[in-house]
Scaffold this motif. Sequence first.
Motif, PDB file in Angstrom:
ATOM      1  N   ARG A  59       0.827  -1.216   0.000  1.00 42.38           N
ATOM      2  CA  ARG A  59       0.000   0.000   0.000  1.00 42.38           C
ATOM      3  C   ARG A  59       0.857   1.260   0.000  1.00 42.38           C
ATOM      4  NH1 ARG A  59      -2.694   2.844   3.982  1.00 42.38           N
ATOM      5  NH2 ARG A  59      -1.961   1.407   5.580  1.00 42.38           N
ATOM      6  N   GLY A  60       2.007   1.201   0.665  1.00 46.25           N
ATOM      7  CA  GLY A  60       2.868   2.375   0.743  1.00 46.25           C
ATOM      8  C   GLY A  60       3.524   2.754  -0.571  1.00 46.25           C
ATOM      9  N   SER A  61       3.482   1.867  -1.559  1.00 43.76           N
ATOM     10  CA  SER A  61       4.108   2.162  -2.853  1.00 43.76           C
ATOM     11  C   SER A  61       3.137   2.781  -3.850  1.00 43.76           C
ATOM     12  CB  SER A  61       4.692   0.873  -3.452  1.00 43.76           C
ATOM     13  OG  SER A  61       3.649  -0.038  -3.783  1.00 43.76           O
ATOM     14  N   VAL A  62       1.898   2.995  -3.436  1.00 40.63           N
ATOM     15  CA  VAL A  62       0.853   3.507  -4.334  1.00 40.63           C
ATOM     16  C   VAL A  62       0.646   4.998  -4.102  1.00 40.63           C
ATOM     17  CG1 VAL A  62      -1.585   3.315  -4.964  1.00 40.63           C
ATOM     18  CG2 VAL A  62      -0.285   1.260  -4.345  1.00 40.63           C
ATOM     19  N   ASP A  63       0.438   5.735  -5.185  1.00 40.46           N
ATOM     20  CA  ASP A  63       0.125   7.163  -5.092  1.00 40.46           C
ATOM     21  C   ASP A  63      -1.371   7.314  -4.835  1.00 40.46           C
ATOM     22  OD1 ASP A  63      -0.158   9.871  -5.265  1.00 40.46           O
ATOM     23  OD2 ASP A  63       0.301  10.022  -7.410  1.00 40.46           O
ATOM     24  N   TRP A  64      -1.737   7.434  -3.568  1.00 40.48           N
ATOM     25  CA  TRP A  64      -3.146   7.493  -3.202  1.00 40.48           C
ATOM     26  C   TRP A  64      -3.760   8.864  -3.484  1.00 40.48           C
ATOM     27  CZ3 TRP A  64      -5.204   2.996  -2.812  1.00 40.48           C
ATOM     28  CH2 TRP A  64      -4.448   1.915  -2.341  1.00 40.48           C
ATOM     29  N   ASP A  65      -2.968   9.839  -3.900  1.00 41.22           N
ATOM     30  CA  ASP A  65      -3.500  11.150  -4.249  1.00 41.22           C
ATOM     31  C   ASP A  65      -3.947  11.217  -5.707  1.00 41.22           C
ATOM     32  OD1 ASP A  65      -3.134  12.250  -1.712  1.00 41.22           O
ATOM     33  OD2 ASP A  65      -1.024  12.669  -2.125  1.00 41.22           O
ATOM     34  N   PHE A  66      -3.737  10.140  -6.448  1.00 43.33           N
ATOM     35  CA  PHE A  66      -4.163  10.123  -7.849  1.00 43.33           C
ATOM     36  C   PHE A  66      -5.685  10.305  -7.907  1.00 43.33           C
ATOM     37  CE2 PHE A  66      -5.278   8.134 -11.920  1.00 43.33           C
ATOM     38  CZ  PHE A  66      -4.358   8.760 -12.752  1.00 43.33           C
ATOM     39  N   PRO A  67      -6.178  11.236  -8.738  1.00 42.35           N
ATOM     40  CA  PRO A  67      -7.616  11.581  -8.740  1.00 42.35           C
ATOM     41  C   PRO A  67      -8.481  10.519  -9.416  1.00 42.35           C
ATOM     42  CG  PRO A  67      -6.472  12.812 -10.440  1.00 42.35           C
ATOM     43  CD  PRO A  67      -5.405  12.070  -9.683  1.00 42.35           C
ATOM     44  N   THR A  68      -8.838   9.502  -8.662  1.00 46.21           N
ATOM     45  CA  THR A  68      -9.714   8.456  -9.184  1.00 46.21           C
ATOM     46  C   THR A  68     -10.507   7.863  -8.035  1.00 46.21           C
ATOM     47  OG1 THR A  68      -9.762   6.457 -10.567  1.00 46.21           O
ATOM     48  CG2 THR A  68      -8.021   6.604  -8.908  1.00 46.21           C
ATOM     49  N   ASN A  69     -11.625   7.234  -8.350  1.00 39.98           N
ATOM     50  CA  ASN A  69     -12.440   6.654  -7.291  1.00 39.98           C
ATOM     51  C   ASN A  69     -12.247   5.138  -7.218  1.00 39.98           C
ATOM     52  OD1 ASN A  69     -14.190   5.413  -9.220  1.00 39.98           O
ATOM     53  ND2 ASN A  69     -15.419   7.277  -9.359  1.00 39.98           N
ATOM     54  N   ALA A  70     -12.878   4.536  -6.230  1.00 43.37           N
ATOM     55  CA  ALA A  70     -12.677   3.112  -5.978  1.00 43.37           C
ATOM     56  C   ALA A  70     -13.124   2.256  -7.159  1.00 43.37           C
ATOM     57  CB  ALA A  70     -13.425   2.707  -4.709  1.00 43.37           C
ATOM     58  N   LEU A  71     -14.269   2.601  -7.765  1.00 47.46           N
ATOM     59  CA  LEU A  71     -14.760   1.818  -8.894  1.00 47.46           C
ATOM     60  C   LEU A  71     -13.784   1.857 -10.063  1.00 47.46           C
ATOM     61  CD1 LEU A  71     -17.012   0.171 -10.239  1.00 47.46           C
ATOM     62  CD2 LEU A  71     -18.040   2.335 -10.971  1.00 47.46           C
ATOM     63  N   ASP A  72     -13.227   3.024 -10.348  1.00 49.46           N
ATOM     64  CA  ASP A  72     -12.270   3.140 -11.444  1.00 49.46           C
ATOM     65  C   ASP A  72     -11.017   2.311 -11.179  1.00 49.46           C
ATOM     66  OD1 ASP A  72     -13.915   4.815 -12.872  1.00 49.46           O
ATOM     67  OD2 ASP A  72     -13.005   6.656 -12.093  1.00 49.46           O
ATOM     68  N   VAL A  73     -10.560   2.290  -9.924  1.00 46.29           N
ATOM     69  CA  VAL A  73      -9.370   1.505  -9.581  1.00 46.29           C
ATOM     70  C   VAL A  73      -9.630   0.029  -9.848  1.00 46.29           C
ATOM     71  CG1 VAL A  73      -7.907   0.721  -7.680  1.00 46.29           C
ATOM     72  CG2 VAL A  73      -8.469   3.137  -7.896  1.00 46.29           C
ATOM     73  N   GLN A 112     -13.342   8.923  -3.612  1.00 50.58           N
ATOM     74  CA  GLN A 112     -11.953   9.083  -4.041  1.00 50.58           C
ATOM     75  C   GLN A 112     -11.058   8.203  -3.163  1.00 50.58           C
ATOM     76  OE1 GLN A 112     -10.510  11.323  -6.596  1.00 50.58           O
ATOM     77  NE2 GLN A 112     -12.615  10.980  -7.234  1.00 50.58           N
ATOM     78  N   ILE A 113     -10.089   7.544  -3.773  1.00 47.60           N
ATOM     79  CA  ILE A 113      -9.260   6.607  -3.010  1.00 47.60           C
ATOM     80  C   ILE A 113      -8.468   7.326  -1.916  1.00 47.60           C
ATOM     81  CG2 ILE A 113      -9.082   4.858  -4.818  1.00 47.60           C
ATOM     82  CD1 ILE A 113      -6.340   6.022  -5.527  1.00 47.60           C
ATOM     83  N   SER A 114      -8.168   8.606  -2.106  1.00 46.68           N
ATOM     84  CA  SER A 114      -7.432   9.353  -1.085  1.00 46.68           C
ATOM     85  C   SER A 114      -8.276   9.571   0.167  1.00 46.68           C
ATOM     86  CB  SER A 114      -6.977  10.702  -1.635  1.00 46.68           C
ATOM     87  OG  SER A 114      -8.094  11.490  -2.028  1.00 46.68           O
ATOM     88  N   GLN A 115      -9.585   9.416   0.046  1.00 48.21           N
ATOM     89  CA  GLN A 115     -10.491   9.625   1.169  1.00 48.21           C
ATOM     90  C   GLN A 115     -10.793   8.340   1.930  1.00 48.21           C
ATOM     91  OE1 GLN A 115     -13.893  11.386  -0.744  1.00 48.21           O
ATOM     92  NE2 GLN A 115     -12.930  13.395  -0.973  1.00 48.21           N
ATOM     93  N   LEU A 116     -10.239   7.226   1.490  1.00 44.04           N
ATOM     94  CA  LEU A 116     -10.470   5.943   2.142  1.00 44.04           C
ATOM     95  C   LEU A 116      -9.429   5.700   3.230  1.00 44.04           C
ATOM     96  CD1 LEU A 116     -11.121   3.737  -1.024  1.00 44.04           C
ATOM     97  CD2 LEU A 116     -12.823   4.828   0.446  1.00 44.04           C
TER      98      LEU A 116
END
Length: 231
Positions: A59-73, A112-116
């Motif tokens: 998880r620490g290697s992922v850019d969680w600020d990327f503007p996308t939501n959970a469904l898109d991921v 948004q994944i950054s909000q999870l």
Amino acid sequence: MNLAVSTGSLTGIVGPNGAGKSTLLKSMLQLHPSLTGSVQFFGLPFHKVKKRIGYVPQRGSVDWDFPTNALDVVTMGLYGKIGWLKRPSRLHKAKAYEALNKMGMTDYATRQISQLSGGQQQRVFLARALVQDADLYFMDEPLAGVDAATEHAIMNTLKELQTRGKTVMVVHHDLQTVDKYFGHVLLLNRTVIEHGPTEQTFTKDNIFRTYGGNMRWMREENQDVVPSFEQ
């Protein structure tokens, strides 16, 4: 270092920090340069079977600020079937929703994944791997930093994959749950120390060989002897 993993096994990859656990996965998946050696999956090189392989990074290697939501991921896990230049169909999105539902994340599909939370992010990444319907899964510390409910959900999912004949290899850090979670274990410290069924392989002697003198053994109330780090 020679290693052969049986089809349909659930294997924990265990070793001290710096042992090369993440590097092993990345090297096999050609995400890390290799100087020597070769890797085959189902008797073929990686580039010929990569659609049959799923990967969940740390998880620490992922850019969680990327503007996308959970469904898109999660839908990204289908791009090997959709094609990078095509838009996902309703069927593709339905499969993504199904994977989110398996991980208890349907209500967060548009979040948004950054909000999870960390555990929610990990569930989303596991859903992305599930939607691939791969035959072989590599997971790099999927249980690190998650709450007990998420850990339980993830392990139930991994065991379900195994019952469906999938092969799963998991970098794992908690020695006290190895024999509970995994039927096979790979003990690693720059090279393979031992690999095989957990009951035969995850022994006191082999753990000492893997971790050196940084371990002590403690006896819990149920009289089971478990390894623990020396402080």
